[in-house]
Design a protein around this motif. Sequence first.
Motif, PDB file in Angstrom:
ATOM      1  N   HIS A   1       9.247   1.962  -1.253  1.00 42.41           N
ATOM      2  CA  HIS A   1       8.171   2.567  -0.450  1.00 42.41           C
ATOM      3  C   HIS A   1       8.581   3.876  -0.660  1.00 42.41           C
ATOM      4  CE1 HIS A   1       7.092   4.288   3.188  1.00 42.41           C
ATOM      5  NE2 HIS A   1       6.692   2.639   3.776  1.00 42.41           N
ATOM      6  N   GLN A   2       7.910   4.375  -0.525  1.00 37.36           N
ATOM      7  CA  GLN A   2       7.420   6.283  -1.118  1.00 37.36           C
ATOM      8  C   GLN A   2       8.529   7.446   0.320  1.00 37.36           C
ATOM      9  OE1 GLN A   2       3.253   6.907  -1.354  1.00 37.36           O
ATOM     10  NE2 GLN A   2       3.841   7.124  -3.686  1.00 37.36           N
TER      11      GLN A   2
ATOM     12  N   SER B   1       0.609  -0.845  -0.266  1.00 42.15           N
ATOM     13  CA  SER B   1      -0.065  -0.256   0.141  1.00 42.15           C
ATOM     14  C   SER B   1       0.839   1.454  -0.396  1.00 42.15           C
ATOM     15  CB  SER B   1      -0.925  -0.049   1.131  1.00 42.15           C
ATOM     16  OG  SER B   1      -0.701   0.037   1.859  1.00 42.15           O
ATOM     17  N   ASP B   2       2.318   1.105   0.511  1.00 40.42           N
ATOM     18  CA  ASP B   2       2.790   2.747   0.666  1.00 40.42           C
ATOM     19  C   ASP B   2       3.949   2.678  -0.559  1.00 40.42           C
ATOM     20  OD1 ASP B   2       2.107   2.404   3.973  1.00 40.42           O
ATOM     21  OD2 ASP B   2       1.272   4.093   2.419  1.00 40.42           O
ATOM     22  N   TYR B   3       4.276   1.529  -1.164  1.00 38.78           N
ATOM     23  CA  TYR B   3       4.773   1.123  -2.026  1.00 38.78           C
ATOM     24  C   TYR B   3       4.620   1.713  -3.930  1.00 38.78           C
ATOM     25  CZ  TYR B   3       7.495  -1.399   1.078  1.00 38.78           C
ATOM     26  OH  TYR B   3       8.091  -1.247   2.747  1.00 38.78           O
ATOM     27  N   ASP B   4       5.718   2.303  -4.433  1.00 35.11           N
ATOM     28  CA  ASP B   4       6.156   1.994  -5.535  1.00 35.11           C
ATOM     29  C   ASP B   4       5.916   0.756  -6.437  1.00 35.11           C
ATOM     30  OD1 ASP B   4       7.190   5.637  -5.635  1.00 35.11           O
ATOM     31  OD2 ASP B   4       5.183   4.946  -5.622  1.00 35.11           O
TER      32      ASP B   4
ATOM     33  N   THR C   1      -3.947  -4.477  -4.314  1.00 35.32           N
ATOM     34  CA  THR C   1      -3.186  -4.085  -3.580  1.00 35.32           C
ATOM     35  C   THR C   1      -3.616  -5.212  -2.586  1.00 35.32           C
ATOM     36  OG1 THR C   1      -2.609  -1.505  -4.201  1.00 35.32           O
ATOM     37  CG2 THR C   1      -2.494  -2.470  -1.751  1.00 35.32           C
TER      38      THR C   1
ATOM     39  N   THR D   1       2.072   3.452  -8.427  1.00 36.50           N
ATOM     40  CA  THR D   1       2.121   4.619  -7.929  1.00 36.50           C
ATOM     41  C   THR D   1       1.060   3.421  -6.525  1.00 36.50           C
ATOM     42  OG1 THR D   1       0.554   5.604  -8.145  1.00 36.50           O
ATOM     43  CG2 THR D   1       2.881   6.194  -8.218  1.00 36.50           C
ATOM     44  N   PRO D   2       0.684   3.725  -5.474  1.00 39.95           N
ATOM     45  CA  PRO D   2      -0.225   3.051  -4.652  1.00 39.95           C
ATOM     46  C   PRO D   2      -1.240   3.412  -4.826  1.00 39.95           C
ATOM     47  CG  PRO D   2       1.507   3.679  -2.525  1.00 39.95           C
ATOM     48  CD  PRO D   2       1.849   3.877  -4.613  1.00 39.95           C
TER      49      PRO D   2
END
Length: 118
Positions: free
Chosen positions: A99-100, A30-33, A73, A52-53
């Motif tokens: 991770h973003q 969920s927080d990762y490109d 996701t 992107t997420p």
Amino acid sequence: EARLVESGGGLVQPGGSLRLSCVASGFTLSDYDVSWVRQPPGKGLEWVSSITPGGQTNYAASLKDRFTISRDTDNGTIYLDMRDLDAEDTAVYYCNARHQIVTSRDYWGQGTQVTVSS
């Protein structure tokens, strides 16, 4: 342990299609490109596509008309749909999740081989 596992590669004839999958375990996407990167035989890494997420997508200019990236996701899976494949698409395809914010959380899969040949 965070892991990415790619699958779906194989031998396909020119003009054919494949769907690659990248499954994440040990962490949530969920927080990762997430990107797909490929390495043709004897060549360096080549960026293919990213998502992107929020679902924003980007593609290498030469591939955007034939490749589609998507994400599920909830199930921790990223897909790469490829069509009209030709010999130049032959490569090992890798999945990468970064991770973003905490960019040191950067994971790679082991790769899946795609071979386009008659």
